[in-house]
Structures are given as C-alpha cells and as structure tokens.
Design an enzyme around this catalytic site. Structure first.
Site, PDB file in Angstrom:
ATOM      1  N   ARG A 148       0.733  -1.247   0.242  1.00  0.00           N
ATOM      2  CA  ARG A 148       0.018   0.434  -0.096  1.00  0.00           C
ATOM      3  C   ARG A 148       0.404   1.236  -0.008  1.00  0.00           C
ATOM      4  NH1 ARG A 148      -2.181  -3.458   3.341  1.00  0.00           N
ATOM      5  NH2 ARG A 148      -3.846  -4.735   3.377  1.00  0.00           N
ATOM      6  N   LYS A 173      -2.272  -3.740   8.905  1.00  0.00           N
ATOM      7  CA  LYS A 173      -3.619  -3.924   9.355  1.00  0.00           C
ATOM      8  C   LYS A 173      -3.614  -4.974  10.075  1.00  0.00           C
ATOM      9  CE  LYS A 173      -8.126  -5.093   7.284  1.00  0.00           C
ATOM     10  NZ  LYS A 173      -8.949  -5.160   5.874  1.00  0.00           N
TER      11      LYS A 173
END
Length: 241
Positions: A148, A173
C-alpha cells in the site's frame, strides 16, 4: 461541557482503548466517535443516546452516502457498548442508510502503460532530479510488491534489506508486521535510488527510506499531491494512454 457530553466522552475513550487493545487500529472510527461527542456538546443534547441523535449526526456531514453508512455503523457498535452503562440507549438499525454500489472499477495498467508511467514520474521535476527518481522508484515498488502507498512511505532505511531482498513492513492492518520479498530487478532499482538519495542528502534528517525534495520523509499527502496533478501532468497523460 454538559453532563451527558462528559459521560459520552468518557465512554467513547474507554471504547477506543478497548478496540486498540484488541489489535484494531481504529483511528478513523475514533475520530468519528470524538466528533460525535463534540456534536452532542455543541447541540447541548441530553441523555439518552437516541436513534434521531445518531441519524442527525451522520447527516450533518456533507459527504457521500457510503460515508454516512460508515459513520452510522461506528455509532451503532458504540451504542451497543453504551447500553451497558445506560439502558435507555436506543439500538440503531443496521440499514438506516442505503449503501451505494456505484464503485469505480479498478484500472489495471498494462506493462507498457506502467513503463510509461514510471518514465513520466522520472521526468516530473527536471530542476530537482531526486524528486522524479523518488516517484519513479516508489511507483515501481508499489507495482512489483503489492504494498500500500502508506506502507511504502512509512519504510525506514533499516526496514529495507537489499542484501537479502526483503522489506520489513511495520504496523500494517491490525498492527501486525510482515516481511515482503522483492525481485532482484526491484533490488537493483532500490540500490540505484539509494545511491542518488545519499548523494543528494549525505546527512539524512531522519531514517525514512523515501525522501521528499527537502530531505524529509515523503508523506502520503505529498505522494497524492504529485500523482493527482492537473490533467496536463505527464503522469496522468502517461496513465491515460
């Protein structure tokens, strides 16, 4: 601050701490809950927490339909916790707002388009060569590794092991770390970037791997500013070919 707003604020902070302890980042949701407490305080609302209160708060933002759904969903879960302390708290409906399904399909670049995009990135700032090299290398790393954008800009120098071809991605995450292998061609591009970066900034201001034109850590906002330039930008022109 009213007694009810103070009560909500205390319970919201406890709820945020609980979600953090369970491994959730819960940053945007925490912002929503704190905004709800401020909304209740400004409006001088009294207990209990009601459906109308939650609906009015969600509608107070001039945002897209899905944003209202998200905010209302955060409040719905918080209300369930809040009911333990105040049984008068009203349960919120799951489908109070319709969710829009108009999701823009992803644009998958071909190899030729990706090469054109990287080439355009390298030429975005002739007067500051490192800026273009940073963007070109970063885009190439995103495409080759699947990281990301936020994960890439958070990379420190110690996270990039070019000897073994492994990246350490921290606090992803659910606040987990993970190792990401990179291809030998990617390692070569990263080594080239390191040489140019260190030549431009022999004494680094921080430990960031990717640097801005000022020698600081490249921010996610700065990255978006470069990529989302006007339509005349060579980056967008390359991506649209």
């Amino acid at each position: 601050m009213t007694a009810f707003a103070r009560f909500l604020g205390e319970k919201a902070e406890r709820y945020i701490e609980l979600r953090h302890s369970l491994g959730s980042a819960f940053s945007k949701q925490a912002g929503t809950l704190r905004a709800f407490v401020r909304y209740v305080e400004r409006a001088q609302l009294d207990a209990p927490a009601t459906r109308t209160m939650a609906l009015d708060f969600a509608l107070s933002f001039g945002a897209a339909a899905n944003s209202r759904v998200t905010r209302h969903g955060v409040l719905r879960q918080f209300y369930e916790c809040l009911a333990v302390y105040d049984v008068r708290t009203e349960a919120l409906e799951r489908r109070a707002f319709p969710r829009s399904r108009a999701i823009t399909p992803p644009r998958i670049l071909t190899d030729a388009e990706l090469a054109s995009l990287i080439d355009a990135c390298a030429r975005i700032s002739p007067s500051t060569p490192l800026r273009g090299r940073t963007m070109a290398t970063l885009i190439g790393l995103l495409a080759s590794s699947g990281l990301r954008s936020g994960e890439v800009v958070r990379l420190d120098r110690s996270d990039v092991d070019l000897a073994n071809g492994v990246l350490l991605v921290r606090k992803t995450k659910f606040r987990k770390d993970r190792l990401v292998p990179v291809h030998t061609t990617t390692q070569t591009a990263l080594r080239q970037y390191v040489r140019e970066r260190d030549a431009a900034f022999p004494t680094p201001k921080d430990q960031a791997f990717f640097l801005s034109s000022r020698g600081n850590r490249l921010s996610a906002t700065g990255l978006q500013t470069v990529l989302l330039r006007p339509a005349s930008s060579p980056i967008l022109m390359a991506a649209s070919r």
